[in-house]
Design a protein around this motif. Structure first.
Motif, short mmCIF file in Angstrom:
data_model
loop_
_atom_site.label_atom_id
_atom_site.label_comp_id
_atom_site.label_asym_id
_atom_site.label_seq_id
_atom_site.Cartn_x
_atom_site.Cartn_y
_atom_site.Cartn_z
N ILE A 68 73.62 11.90 146.96
CA ILE A 68 74.90 12.08 146.28
C ILE A 68 75.60 10.72 146.31
CG2 ILE A 68 77.12 13.27 146.28
CD1 ILE A 68 75.74 15.58 147.76
N LYS A 69 75.78 10.14 145.13
CA LYS A 69 76.27 8.77 145.00
C LYS A 69 77.75 8.75 144.61
CE LYS A 69 75.39 6.36 141.27
NZ LYS A 69 76.77 5.95 140.86
N SER A 70 78.51 7.92 145.29
CA SER A 70 79.89 7.72 144.89
C SER A 70 79.94 7.18 143.46
CB SER A 70 80.58 6.72 145.83
OG SER A 70 81.78 6.24 145.26
N PRO A 71 80.87 7.68 142.62
CA PRO A 71 80.94 7.19 141.24
C PRO A 71 81.26 5.70 141.15
CG PRO A 71 82.79 8.64 141.75
CD PRO A 71 81.82 8.77 142.88
N GLY A 72 81.83 5.13 142.21
CA GLY A 72 82.16 3.71 142.18
C GLY A 72 80.97 2.79 142.41
N ILE A 73 79.82 3.35 142.81
CA ILE A 73 78.63 2.53 143.06
C ILE A 73 77.81 2.44 141.78
CG2 ILE A 73 76.49 2.32 144.39
CD1 ILE A 73 77.87 3.89 146.64
N ALA A 74 77.62 1.24 141.28
CA ALA A 74 76.89 1.03 140.03
C ALA A 74 75.40 1.34 140.22
CB ALA A 74 77.06 -0.41 139.54
N THR A 75 74.75 1.79 139.15
CA THR A 75 73.32 2.09 139.22
C THR A 75 72.48 0.83 139.39
OG1 THR A 75 73.24 2.09 136.80
CG2 THR A 75 73.50 4.22 137.89
N SER A 76 73.09 -0.34 139.14
CA SER A 76 72.37 -1.60 139.28
C SER A 76 72.23 -2.04 140.74
CB SER A 76 73.07 -2.71 138.49
OG SER A 76 74.41 -2.86 138.94
N VAL A 77 72.95 -1.40 141.66
CA VAL A 77 72.89 -1.75 143.08
C VAL A 77 71.46 -1.56 143.59
CG1 VAL A 77 73.65 -1.01 145.38
CG2 VAL A 77 75.32 -1.27 143.53
N GLU A 78 71.01 -2.45 144.44
CA GLU A 78 69.61 -2.49 144.87
C GLU A 78 69.13 -1.17 145.47
OE1 GLU A 78 66.59 -5.25 147.62
OE2 GLU A 78 68.77 -5.49 147.76
N ILE A 79 69.90 -0.57 146.36
CA ILE A 79 69.45 0.66 147.02
C ILE A 79 69.32 1.80 146.01
CG2 ILE A 79 71.75 1.51 147.68
CD1 ILE A 79 68.54 1.66 149.83
N VAL A 80 70.18 1.80 144.99
CA VAL A 80 70.10 2.82 143.94
C VAL A 80 68.84 2.62 143.11
CG1 VAL A 80 71.23 3.74 141.88
CG2 VAL A 80 72.60 3.11 143.87
N GLN A 81 68.54 1.38 142.76
CA GLN A 81 67.32 1.09 142.00
C GLN A 81 66.07 1.50 142.79
OE1 GLN A 81 66.84 -0.16 138.75
NE2 GLN A 81 69.00 0.43 138.65
N LYS A 82 66.08 1.29 144.08
CA LYS A 82 64.93 1.67 144.91
C LYS A 82 64.79 3.19 144.99
CE LYS A 82 64.51 -2.56 147.58
NZ LYS A 82 64.47 -3.23 148.89
N ALA A 83 65.93 3.88 145.00
CA ALA A 83 65.89 5.35 144.99
C ALA A 83 65.31 5.86 143.66
CB ALA A 83 67.29 5.91 145.21
N PHE A 84 65.72 5.22 142.54
CA PHE A 84 65.16 5.58 141.24
C PHE A 84 63.64 5.37 141.24
CE2 PHE A 84 69.39 4.58 138.96
CZ PHE A 84 69.72 5.93 138.90
N ALA A 85 63.19 4.26 141.82
CA ALA A 85 61.77 3.94 141.84
C ALA A 85 60.96 4.98 142.61
CB ALA A 85 61.56 2.55 142.45
N ASN A 87 61.82 8.11 142.63
CA ASN A 87 62.12 9.38 141.96
C ASN A 87 62.98 10.32 142.80
OD1 ASN A 87 60.65 8.82 139.53
ND2 ASN A 87 58.75 9.17 140.69
N ILE A 88 63.87 9.74 143.58
CA ILE A 88 64.82 10.56 144.33
C ILE A 88 66.00 10.90 143.41
CG2 ILE A 88 66.35 10.68 146.34
CD1 ILE A 88 64.58 8.51 147.63
N PRO A 89 66.32 12.18 143.21
CA PRO A 89 67.44 12.53 142.34
C PRO A 89 68.77 11.99 142.87
CG PRO A 89 66.09 14.46 142.83
CD PRO A 89 65.64 13.37 143.76
N LEU A 90 69.55 11.35 142.00
CA LEU A 90 70.89 10.88 142.35
C LEU A 90 71.91 11.66 141.54
CD1 LEU A 90 69.05 8.04 142.75
CD2 LEU A 90 71.33 7.21 143.30
N ILE A 91 72.82 12.32 142.24
CA ILE A 91 73.79 13.17 141.56
C ILE A 91 75.20 12.82 142.02
CG2 ILE A 91 72.15 15.07 141.29
CD1 ILE A 91 73.64 16.47 143.65
#
Length: 457
Positions: A68-85, A87-91
Motif C-alpha cells: 500500500i503506497k502513499s499517494p505522495g510517493i512517485a512510481t519512479s522511486v527505486e523501491i517502487v520500480q523494484k516492486a513492479f519488477a 510483480n508485487i501489486p501496489l495499491i
C-alpha cells in the motif's frame, strides 16, 4: 502463514492503512524514507506494528504479497520500480479500505474544487441526518476510521495519485469536476496521461451507479467520447440544459432528475464565483441521488462554511477584505479566484513555480489593481505582468505583504492571497502559508487598533 502487507509512507493514509491491516490479521511492516511524526509513530508502537524510517530496506519490503503506497510517493522511486519488477501489486489506501465498508462511496475528483465539493457534499448529507464518513485526500484516513466505525455513506476526495492506485475501487457516485494540466511531472509530461488517470475513476462502475461530469470543461469535453461509461451519465452545465443532471442560471441551481425539476436559489450559497456554482451543482445533485429532500438541502446550504485556505475570508479592516486562497497552487485555481470578485483586487502571488503559463491570467488587466510578489524568485511573474498591471511590488515576508496590501487598497477592495505556486520556498506547505497570512492579518488589525487607542488618549 499470514499474508504480508507493506506500507510505504507513514503519513495519515499510510498509518491508517497499517492499523486496519493489522486489525484484519495481516503481517504488517511500515517503511518511510523520511522521518515519521511522533503521533503516528506512537500509534504504530501501540499497535505493535514494526516500522523503519529514513530508509527503505529491500529485503523487508520486496517479500510482500501487496504494497500500500502513499499517494505522495512517485512510481519512479527505486523501491517502487523494484516492486513492479517483482510483480508485487501496489495499491492505494482507499483501494484497501473500500473492501471493508458496507457503505456506498461518493468519490470526487478534479484538478480544482474537489475539496470544496467534498466538504459541501459531506455537510449536506450530515445535516440531513445520514450516517456519513469523510476521507480520502482530506480529513482522516478512511482505513483508520474503519477500525472502529463504518458508515452508510463515504464522501471521499480522490487525487489522481490515489486513483492511480485503484484496482477494484467502485464508487456508487463518481464526480469529475474539471481537468487542467497539473502534476505533469508524474505523468511523463503528457496531459493525455493525466486525463486518463482522472477518467479511470469510473472504470469499475456498473449500471446501478452514477457518473457526474462537468461536460463544458474543455479537456473533459474533448475526451468524453473516448471513454465508455457503464454507469448512468449525468452532466453539469451552464450553457445548455441537460436532460438529466444540473445546470445554473441567475435564478438558481436546477436539478433535472427522474423527469422532475428541483430549483435552489443562488442566495442559499455561501460560496461565491462560477467555479463554486459548479461545485454546488455537483454537491446538490449528489444529495438528490442520496434521496435527500429539497427542504433539507435548502436548510443546509446557508450553514456551510468555506474550507480553510480556499477563498476563505479572514476578516476586514476599514472595509478592505482579506481573502486566504493559499490552496490555489496552480494557475487555473487562481483564475477561478480572480473571476470570483468584481471589486478591485490587490493580489499576493508567488512561490515555487510549477511551469506556470501566466498568459491564462491576463484577466488581471481588468480587476487587479496591484500585484505583490511573495517568493524567493519572482522574475517570471514580474516579467509577464510588467505591462499589464500598473503596480508590482516584491517581498519575502508575509507580514510585509499583508501590510503592503492594506496600504495599496481602499474601502470595498480585496487583498487576495492566491499564489499560483507551491509554498516550499518560504513555508512548510500551503496550510502554513495560509496560517501565516491569517496571523499577519491579525497582527495588522491589532497594530491599527492600538494606534487608534493611542491617538484617542
Amino acid at each position: 502463514m499470514k499474508r504480508r502487507i507493506i506500507i510505504l509512507g507513514a503519513g495519515e493514509s499510510g498509518t491508517g492503512a497499517a492499523l486496519l491491516a493489522k486489525a484484519k490479521g495481516y503481517d504488517v511492516f511500515v517503511s518511510d524514507f523520511g522521518i515519521i511524526n511522533e503521533a503516528n509513530k506512537a500509534k504504530l508502537v501501540q499497535a505493535e506494528i514494526p516500522f523503519e524510517e529514513g530508509k527503505h530496506t529491500e529485503e523487508l519490503i520486496l517479500n510482500a504479497h501487496k504494497i500500500i503506497k502513499s499517494p505522495g510517493i512517485a512510481t519512479s522511486v527505486e523501491i517502487v520500480q523494484k516492486a513492479f519488477a517483482k510483480n508485487i501489486p501496489l495499491i492505494d489506501e482507499l483501494e484497501f479500505a473500500s473492501k471493508y465498508t458496507k457503505g456506498k462511496i461518493i468519490a470526487i475528483t478534479g484538478t480544482n474544487g474537489k475539496s470544496t465539493t467534498t466538504m459541501l457534499t459531506y455537510h449536506i448529507l450530515k445535516e440531513a441526518g445520514l450516517s456519513v464518513g469523510l476521507g480520502g485526500n482530506i480529513g482522516k484516513s478512511m482505513a483508520g476510521q474503519l477500525i472502529s466505525q463504518d458508515y452508510d455513506w463515504w464522501v471521499l476526495e480522490c487525487s489522481s495519485f490515489q486513483i492511480d492506485g485503484f484496482v477494484d475501487f467502485k464508487p456508487h457516485i463518481a464526480l469529475l469536476l474539471n481537468i487542467t494540466p497539473d502534476h505533469l511531472d508524474r505523468y511523463d509530461y503528457k496531459v493525455e496521461n493525466y486525463v486518463a488517470s482522472k477518467f479511470s475513476l469510473f472504470k469499475n462502475q456498473d449500471k446501478a451507479d452514477y457518473a457526474l461530469l462537468y461536460t463544458e470543461d474543455n479537456l473533459i469535453k474533448a475526451n468524453l467520447a473516448k471513454h465508455q461509461f457503464a454507469s448512468k451519465l449525468l452532466e453539469l452545465k451552464f450553457e445548455d440544459i441537460p436532460y438529466e443532471g444540473a445546470y445554473a442560471n441567475p435564478s438558481g441551481i436546477i436539478i433535472n432528475l427522474n423527469e422532475q425539476r428541483h430549483t435552489f436559489s443562488q442566495d442559499l450559497l455561501t460560496i461565491k464565483g462560477k467555479h463554486n456554482q459548479t461545485n454546488a451543482m455537483a454537491s446538490i445533485l449528489t444529495s438528490k441521488l442520496a434521496k435527500i429532500k429539497n427542504e433539507r438541502i435548502a436548510d443546509s446550504l446557508p450553514k456551510f462554511k468555506s474550507i480553510q485556505h480556499r477563498l476563505e475570508s479572514v476578516g476586514s479592516i476599514h472595509g478592505i477584505e482579506f481573502i486566504n486562497d493559499s490552496k490555489a497552487t496552480n494557475v487555473d485555481a487562481v483564475y477561478y479566484a480572480l473571476d470570483a470578485f468584481t471589486r478591485p483586487i490587490i493580489w499576493i502571488v508567488g512561490g515555487v513555480d510549477k511551469g506556470n503559463d501566466y498568459s491564462q491570467l491576463d484577466v488581471v488587466s481588468t480587476n487587479v489593481k496591484a500585484i505583490i510578489c511573495l517568493g524567493k524568485d519572482n522574475t517570471k511573474i514580474k516579467e509577464h505582468f510588467k505591462n499589464r498591471c500598473p503596480i508590482i511590488e516584491e517581498t519575502q515576508s508575509m507580514e510585509e505583504a499583508v501590510k503592503m496590501g492594506y496600504k495599496l487598497s481602499k474601502d470595498r477592495e480585496i487583498v487576495l492571497l492566491s499564489p499560483a505556486c507551491a509554498s516550499f520556498d518560504l513555508y512548510k506547505n500551503y496550510e502554513d502559508r495560509g496560517n501565516q497570512f491569517r496571523l499577519a492579518f491579525q497582527l495588522l488589525e491589532r497594530e491599527i487598533e492600538l494606534k487608534k487607542l493611542s491617538q484617542s488618549c
